[in-house]
Design a protein around this motif. Structure first.
Motif, mmCIF file in Angstrom:
data_model
loop_
_atom_site.group_PDB
_atom_site.id
_atom_site.type_symbol
_atom_site.label_atom_id
_atom_site.label_comp_id
_atom_site.label_asym_id
_atom_site.label_seq_id
_atom_site.Cartn_x
_atom_site.Cartn_y
_atom_site.Cartn_z
ATOM 1 N N MET A 1 0.896 -1.398 0.096
ATOM 2 C CA MET A 1 -0.029 0.045 -0.039
ATOM 3 C C MET A 1 0.822 1.274 -0.055
ATOM 4 O O MET A 1 0.435 2.536 -0.265
ATOM 5 C CB MET A 1 -0.720 -0.015 1.294
ATOM 6 N N LEU A 2 2.320 1.234 0.395
ATOM 7 C CA LEU A 2 2.872 2.360 0.448
ATOM 8 C C LEU A 2 3.336 2.822 -0.952
ATOM 9 O O LEU A 2 3.463 4.163 -1.191
ATOM 10 C CB LEU A 2 4.283 1.913 1.058
ATOM 11 N N ALA A 3 3.466 1.811 -1.884
ATOM 12 C CA ALA A 3 3.745 2.314 -3.153
ATOM 13 C C ALA A 3 2.754 3.095 -4.059
ATOM 14 O O ALA A 3 3.187 4.299 -4.334
ATOM 15 C CB ALA A 3 3.983 0.804 -4.045
ATOM 16 N N PRO A 4 1.589 2.811 -3.692
ATOM 17 C CA PRO A 4 0.584 3.852 -4.412
ATOM 18 C C PRO A 4 0.474 5.139 -3.684
ATOM 19 O O PRO A 4 0.410 6.212 -4.214
ATOM 20 C CB PRO A 4 -0.709 3.004 -4.296
ATOM 21 N N LEU A 5 0.676 4.797 -2.330
ATOM 22 C CA LEU A 5 0.309 6.281 -1.532
ATOM 23 C C LEU A 5 1.778 7.243 -2.089
ATOM 24 O O LEU A 5 1.495 8.281 -2.389
ATOM 25 C CB LEU A 5 0.754 6.153 -0.109
ATOM 26 N N LEU A 6 3.000 6.603 -2.264
ATOM 27 C CA LEU A 6 4.056 7.604 -2.592
ATOM 28 C C LEU A 6 4.004 8.105 -4.145
ATOM 29 O O LEU A 6 4.338 9.144 -4.277
ATOM 30 C CB LEU A 6 5.323 6.744 -2.635
ATOM 31 N N PHE A 7 3.141 7.390 -4.747
ATOM 32 C CA PHE A 7 2.866 7.971 -6.057
ATOM 33 C C PHE A 7 1.523 8.847 -6.093
ATOM 34 O O PHE A 7 1.586 9.935 -6.840
ATOM 35 C CB PHE A 7 2.109 6.875 -7.000
ATOM 36 N N VAL A 8 0.589 8.804 -5.286
ATOM 37 C CA VAL A 8 -0.384 9.907 -5.004
ATOM 38 C C VAL A 8 -0.096 11.138 -4.534
ATOM 39 O O VAL A 8 -0.430 12.259 -4.721
ATOM 40 C CB VAL A 8 -1.711 8.942 -4.467
ATOM 41 N N ILE A 162 2.250 14.513 8.854
ATOM 42 C CA ILE A 162 1.845 13.812 9.991
ATOM 43 C C ILE A 162 0.827 12.697 9.898
ATOM 44 O O ILE A 162 0.876 11.429 10.072
ATOM 45 C CB ILE A 162 1.136 14.785 11.123
ATOM 46 N N ILE A 163 -0.098 13.130 8.691
ATOM 47 C CA ILE A 163 -1.312 12.263 8.475
ATOM 48 C C ILE A 163 -0.942 10.925 7.710
ATOM 49 O O ILE A 163 -1.144 9.869 8.181
ATOM 50 C CB ILE A 163 -2.297 12.990 7.663
ATOM 51 N N ILE A 164 0.157 11.137 6.901
ATOM 52 C CA ILE A 164 0.425 9.896 5.896
ATOM 53 C C ILE A 164 1.340 8.935 6.747
ATOM 54 O O ILE A 164 0.670 7.883 6.887
ATOM 55 C CB ILE A 164 1.319 10.323 4.632
ATOM 56 N N PRO A 165 2.211 9.182 7.499
ATOM 57 C CA PRO A 165 2.699 8.261 8.505
ATOM 58 C C PRO A 165 1.729 7.658 9.567
ATOM 59 O O PRO A 165 1.879 6.302 9.898
ATOM 60 C CB PRO A 165 4.008 8.961 9.389
ATOM 61 N N LEU A 166 1.032 8.386 10.200
ATOM 62 C CA LEU A 166 -0.225 8.002 10.890
ATOM 63 C C LEU A 166 -0.932 6.980 10.066
ATOM 64 O O LEU A 166 -1.189 5.812 10.612
ATOM 65 C CB LEU A 166 -0.906 9.008 11.523
ATOM 66 N N ALA A 167 -1.502 7.297 8.830
ATOM 67 C CA ALA A 167 -1.983 6.372 8.269
ATOM 68 C C ALA A 167 -1.402 5.100 7.707
ATOM 69 O O ALA A 167 -2.151 4.045 7.959
ATOM 70 C CB ALA A 167 -2.777 6.734 6.702
ATOM 71 N N VAL A 168 -0.151 5.144 7.492
ATOM 72 C CA VAL A 168 0.819 4.031 7.288
ATOM 73 C C VAL A 168 0.540 3.134 8.710
ATOM 74 O O VAL A 168 0.443 1.963 8.431
ATOM 75 C CB VAL A 168 2.040 4.283 6.835
#
Ligand SMILES: Nc1ncnc2c1ncn2[C@@H]1O[C@H](COP(=O)(O)OP(=O)(O)OP(=O)(O)O)[C@@H](O)[C@H]1O
Ligand SMILES: [Mg+2]
Length: 475
Positions: A1-8, A162-168
């Motif tokens: 799931m990290l890969a698409p996040l990094l793309f988005v 803050i939100i993205i690491p939290l989501a991860v």
């Protein structure tokens, strides 16, 4: 799931930047419009000539901006300078098709390497030619706008750090919790006894996995049946082999004690028969095991063959034995009957059926081998008028080692099991039924008829030529 996040993420930054610019432009454009309107009010047209009455204080106010430079000029529509800042570039042409005097327009341009935002309006008297309309323009550098846009972008992006690491972290937590039943299932399977074929409990399995576990359990069930059948077969085979071997041993012991040459010869003959019988049994077991396990490559290859011809050859092999037994062995066919099959296996099948028919028919009886065929099927029938078979035995006789009358007839009970196995490999099923009229039984196997594939179609003729030559149809 990290890969698409990094793309988005970069994508979201680009979007934010675009919309932030739009938002930042809006209030400053409004101010610029007001400036244009204010200056335009100071321009009076006297006999078609513009007269600018801009008080110095107003000019000072225009220049009062802290961050941006503001410029203005008054020009004619076809580009003649009239008043204001001389340096400000005048476009070659103001190009709106349906320009309306009094309306305010906006445009972007570059000046001295700086981006400028322009607001302008037209002043005109009635009857005035379009190219002589007066244009009042106010321009402003875009510093304030850029600052505001950057602030908007920053206020959107920064919380994301803050939100993205939290989501991860949350996703990580959720996934590992969600996959825990799967891990548990894997451990259950891993720690299983190799011989344990009992079904897996579906009680604590997640709903999504239930069909998978059920399918797996069904497979286990089939495997269990298979293993049991194999074990039974091995046990039966061992048992069946023990009988002729014990017989052989008794006969051999008897022969050792015998001194009369004639009696000795008789004992030796019996031993030879016993060895033959045991040898036949071993051969049958081998045939069955090979057919079941898919066999050697030669036994796996299926090819088009003429079943009528094959049966005829088998019958010819048995004629001598039939004459010896005083049985009338006949053969009937309706010409070539093509099927897709394996020659070795089908010969074995036919041999077993003819052997049975001859064996269970007394002297003076009749055995007929028949190959019939219609559009879709080819039927092999071996009919006899011997001891026959009862309805309730008809299915059982196909089981391994099953024999109807074990006391008075000889055999190991494997022949029909082999027949069935071979029939199954040809997508067919063998049957043994009592004859509807008279004595005896009929063994029957139905195969699918085989036809050569149609030849490729010839290229279509050119009919157009033909039509052109044919005479027109009269009334
Ligand atoms: N044509 C037939 N007429 C009457 N009974 C038959 C016929 N064919 C088979 N049977 C019965 O079915 C039983 C099983 O036949 P199968 O061919 O499997 O074994 P078998 O003939 O006894 O031994 P073998 O393995 O040597 O062939 C036979 O013992 C016999 O009782
Ligand atoms: Mg038999």
């Amino acid at each position: 799931m990290l890969a698409p996040l990094l793309f988005v993420w970069p994508l979201s930054i680009a979007f934010t930047h675009y919309f932030a610019n739009n938002v930042a432009n809006y209030p400053y454009d409004q101010a610029l419009r007001e400036h244009v309107a204010a200056i335009a009010r100071q321009v009076k047209l006297v006999n078609g000539k513009p007269v600018l009455t801009l008080p110095a204080s107003a000019r000072a106010l225009l220049r009062a901006d802290e961050t941006d430079s503001v410029y203005f000029h008054v020009v004619t529509r076809d580009g003649k300078f009239l008043a204001g800042d001389k340096d400000l570039p005048i476009p070659a042409q103001f190009t709106e098709k349906s320009a309306i005097p009094g309306e305010i327009y906006l445009r972007d341009a570059e000046f001295n390497g700086q981006d400028l935002r322009f607001a302008y309006t037209y002043l005109a008297e009635t009857e005035m030619p379009k190219e002589r309309w007066i244009v009042v323009e106010v321009a402003e550098t875009t510093e304030k706008r850029n600052q505001l846009a950057n602030k908007i972008v920053a206020s959107v992006i920064l919380p994301q750090f803050i939100i993205i690491p939290l989501a991860v972290m949350l996703v990580w937590f959720g996934l590992s919790r969600g996959l825990r039943p799967l891990t548990r299932l894997r451990k259950t399977i891993e720690t299983r006894d190799p011989g344990d074929l009992s079904p897996i409990a579906t009680r604590r399995v997640p709903e999504e996995l239930e069909p998978l576990v059920e399918a797996f359990n069904e497979m286990l069930e089939r495997m269990k049946k298979n293993v049991e059948a194999q074990q039974r077969f091995v046990a039966d085979a061992a048992h069946q082999l023990r009988t002729p071997l014990t017989g052989l041993k008794t006969q051999a012991q008897f022969a050792i004690r015998e001194s009369d040459p004639e009696a000795l010869r008789h004992a030796m003959r019996q031993i030879a028969t016993g060895v033959d019988r045991a040898g036949r049994l071993v051969n049958q077991l081998l045939t069955l095991a090979r057919t079941e396990g898919g066999g050697e490559p030669a036994q796996q290859r299926h090819e088009p063959l003429d079943l009528a011809l094959l049966i005829r050859e088998v019958v010819e092999d048995w004629v001598m034995l039939a004459i010896e037994k005083g049985i009338d062995l006949g053969y009937e066919s309706e010409g070539p009957a093509m099927i897709m099959g394996n020659v070795f296996l089908l010969r074995e099948l036919a041999r077993n059926l003819v052997d049975n028919a001859l064996r269970y028919t007394p002297t003076g009886g009749h055995v007929t081998c028949r190959v019939l065929h219609n559009a879709s099927t080819v039927v092999l029938e071996v009919e006899d008028d011997g001891v026959g078979i009862s309805e309730d035995q008809a299915e059982l006789v196909f089981e391994r080692f099953y024999r109807v009358d074990d006391a008075t007839t000889e055999g190991s009970g494997l022949g029909l099991a082999i027949v069935q196995e071979i029939a199954m490999q040809h997508d067919s099923k063998a049957s043994l039924r009592p004859n509807p009229v008279g004595l005896g039984a009929t063994a029957r196997v139905v195969f699918a008829a085989w036809y050569p594939p149609p030849p490729p179609l010839p290229p279509p003729d050119d009919f157009s030529e033909l039509y052109r030559q044919s005479p027109p149809l009269g009334p």
